[in-house]
Design an enzyme around this catalytic site. Structure first.
Site, PDB file in Angstrom:
ATOM      1  N   ASP A   6      -0.023  -2.971  -2.803  1.00 35.65           N
ATOM      2  CA  ASP A   6      -1.204  -2.407  -2.146  1.00 35.65           C
ATOM      3  C   ASP A   6      -0.955  -0.989  -1.653  1.00 35.65           C
ATOM      4  O   ASP A   6      -1.330  -0.612  -0.542  1.00 35.65           O
ATOM      5  CB  ASP A   6      -1.650  -3.299  -0.976  1.00 35.65           C
ATOM      6  CG  ASP A   6      -3.056  -2.930  -0.487  1.00 35.65           C
ATOM      7  OD1 ASP A   6      -3.827  -2.384  -1.280  1.00 35.65           O
ATOM      8  OD2 ASP A   6      -3.349  -3.184   0.700  1.00 35.65           O
ATOM      9  N   SER A  28      -6.406   0.790   7.639  1.00 37.90           N
ATOM     10  CA  SER A  28      -5.666   0.517   6.407  1.00 37.90           C
ATOM     11  C   SER A  28      -5.193   1.804   5.755  1.00 37.90           C
ATOM     12  O   SER A  28      -5.957   2.754   5.585  1.00 37.90           O
ATOM     13  CB  SER A  28      -6.547  -0.251   5.420  1.00 37.90           C
ATOM     14  OG  SER A  28      -6.762  -1.563   5.849  1.00 37.90           O
ATOM     15  N   HIS A  46      -6.178  -0.850  -1.774  1.00 39.40           N
ATOM     16  CA  HIS A  46      -7.502  -1.417  -1.528  1.00 39.40           C
ATOM     17  C   HIS A  46      -8.434  -0.427  -0.846  1.00 39.40           C
ATOM     18  O   HIS A  46      -9.650  -0.650  -0.793  1.00 39.40           O
ATOM     19  CB  HIS A  46      -7.395  -2.723  -0.730  1.00 39.40           C
ATOM     20  CG  HIS A  46      -7.166  -2.568   0.738  1.00 39.40           C
ATOM     21  ND1 HIS A  46      -5.920  -2.699   1.316  1.00 39.40           N
ATOM     22  CD2 HIS A  46      -8.010  -2.296   1.759  1.00 39.40           C
ATOM     23  CE1 HIS A  46      -6.025  -2.529   2.617  1.00 39.40           C
ATOM     24  NE2 HIS A  46      -7.279  -2.287   2.918  1.00 39.40           N
TER      25      HIS A  46
END
Length: 506
Positions: A173, A248, A143
């Site tokens: 992911d 992230s 992402h």
């Protein structure tokens, strides 16, 4: 007076003696002295470690391997005039009376009749990542890279490199980037053994929160095996180190400097850190990244079934001793499962002899196999276990678009009838396949289990039903076999599920 004093002294001596006996752990019984020291459970006692350590040594070693990842994305073009969005009047016919208001001479400094041009725009996203090899391979989140058209890696010392995308895996992911630089050898880290990580172990997160590259936070592992609804392979580590937007794709380190997880999500009502973050376990990331590095994609085995958890009621209804496994709500058409004979209502309890506790574990086990692998699927069917050999397909080839027809416009025939003891009003379906629920009494067991008007009862305890008599007969047979509940297969649109309803003994 002398006698009274003597008596008091005697009583006092008995009391003192009794206390002394209690202290010494002795009691008198029939003139025999016995040792009766009471035994109490001991409280938890732990030798506390010395608290003179810090994280500086770990951070100093690993920080050069952690980078900021800037991603440039091309977004839909917008009007380059003063308007930020395209006007709803842009497509007016040339002779429309309102056209003159939008084609005025000299509008926005343009010549007469020239319309504002649409210009492509770019957006910038950012996240974190870390090198796993000295030749420039680095890990981040899928992402983070998104639909990027350009990737820039910013080192701990501010040096920037262009990177190219090797591959992504949406289901976990994860993404793999590559920096090509003949002149540089990069400091890198390796994946650790997250299976050895215990709840309460220290964890250090390094990343790029809110664009503040090189930020370090510390905390502990709060939980394992978290399902956050991200997908069928959810098995996250929960950590309480401060993780925010921009973290992230960054690593969560153990105190040995090895990566135990890849930070991927946070739980936050406010958008900032509240002490609940989730990391992809190193064991998962290591395998996925190895596949991406090898050929740019991840190949997983595919069984081709829709499944649900086995509840205590369902286990009772099908005769299982415990509520483990995954019940097949619908085998998709022309899939490895349907071709091998796996049917609706089968409970998958093991794969190649390894017990399956629930749907998530089944998905992970099947996904760990390569396509075309032959596996033995153990199913519980008609009160006994059966092994079925299945050649797995390739999950990457699965067309996720559903072709099932909507049944919301189904016409309900007249003359509905009530299923005694269940609070259900039923009518035969228009196509003769199943029985349609037209009403559910609010206080009934069916309502408690989530049965709704519009649901279609397809089978009861594995037997096809086409009218209320079939339903009643199947329930009666289940009762004769000692079942305390009957297993209803319900369908609504393209959704298929199982509900166990207690058998009415009245």
């Amino acid at each position: 007076m002398r006698n009274e004093t003597k008596s008091k002294t005697k009583r006092g001596g008995l009391i003192a003696g009794a206390l002394a006996a209690g202290v010494a752990g002795l009691a008198f019984s029939g003139g025999v002295v016995t040792n009766t020291v009471p035994v109490f459970a001991q409280p938890v006692q732990i030798e506390a470690p010395a608290q003179n350590f810090g994280f500086a040594d770990v951070v100093e070693k690993v920080s050069p391997a952690v980078v900021s990842v800037r991603v440039t994305q091309d977004i839909s073009p917008t009007v380059s005039s003063g308007r930020d969005m395209a006007s709803p009047f842009d497509n007016l016919p040339e002779d429309h009376p309102l056209r003159r208001f939008f084609d005025m001479p000299g509008q926005n400094g343009m010549p007469d009749g020239m319309r504002p041009r649409r210009q492509p725009r770019q957006a910038m996203g950012q996240g974190s990542g870390f090198f796993i090899s000295d030749d420039g391979y680095l890990v981040t989140n899928n992402h983070v890279v998104g639909d990027g058209s350009k990737y820039t890696v910013v080192m701990d010392d501010g040096t920037e490199y262009d990177a190219r995308l090797i591959g992504t895996d949406k289901r976990t992911d994860l993404a793999l980037l590559k920096v090509d630089s003949d002149d540089s050898k990069f400091t890198y880290v390796e994946f650790g053994d997250d299976d050895a990580v215990r709840i309460g172990d220290w964890v250090v997160a390094v990343g790029n929160p809110f664009g503040l590259g090189g930020s370090v936070t510390a905390g502990i592992v709060s939980a394992r095996g978290r399902d956050i609804g991200a997908g069928p392979y959810d098995d996250f580590l929960q950590i309480d180190a401060a993780v925010n937007r921009g973290n992230s794709g960054g690593p969560a380190f153990g105190l040995d400097g090895k990566v135990i997880g890849v930070n991927t999500a946070i739980f936050s009502p406010s958008g900032g850190n509240v002490g609940i973050a989730f990391a992809i376990p190193a064991s998962v990331a290591k395998d996925v990244i190895a596949s991406l590095r090898e050929d740019g994609n991840v190949e997983r085995g595919w069984l081709g079934v829709q499944i649900a958890a086995v509840t205590e009621d369902i286990a009772e209804a099908v005769g299982l001793s415990d509520d483990k496994g995954a019940i097949v709500t619908l085998p998709d058409n022309e899939t490895p499962a349907s071709k091998a004979g796996i049917a609706t209502g089968d409970v998958i309890t093991a794969v190649d002899g390894q017990t399956v506790d629930g749907p998530r574990e089944l998905a992970r086990k099947i996904g760990n196999y390569k396509p075309n692998t032959e596996v033995d699927i153990t199913v519980w069917r008609d009160g006994e276990a059966e092994d079925i050999s299945v050649q797995l397909g390739n999950l990457a080839s699965l067309d996720e678009a559903s072709s099932a027809e909507e049944s919301s416009n189904r016409k309900v025939p007249v003359n509905p009838s009530s299923l005694s003891g269940y609070g259900l009003t039923l009518v035969p379906s228009e196509d003769g396949k199943g029985v349609v629920v037209t009403d559910v009494e609010p206080d009934s067991s069916a309502a408690d289990k989530g049965v709704e008007a519009g649901d279609v009862i397809v089978t009861v305890n594995g037997k096809d039903v086409s009218d209320q008599k079939d339903v009643e007969a199947a329930i009666k047979d289940a009762s004769k076999n000692g079942r305390k509940a009957a297993l209803f297969q319900l369908k609504n649109g393209d959704q298929n599920r199982f509900v166990a309803l207690p058998i009415d003994k009245g």
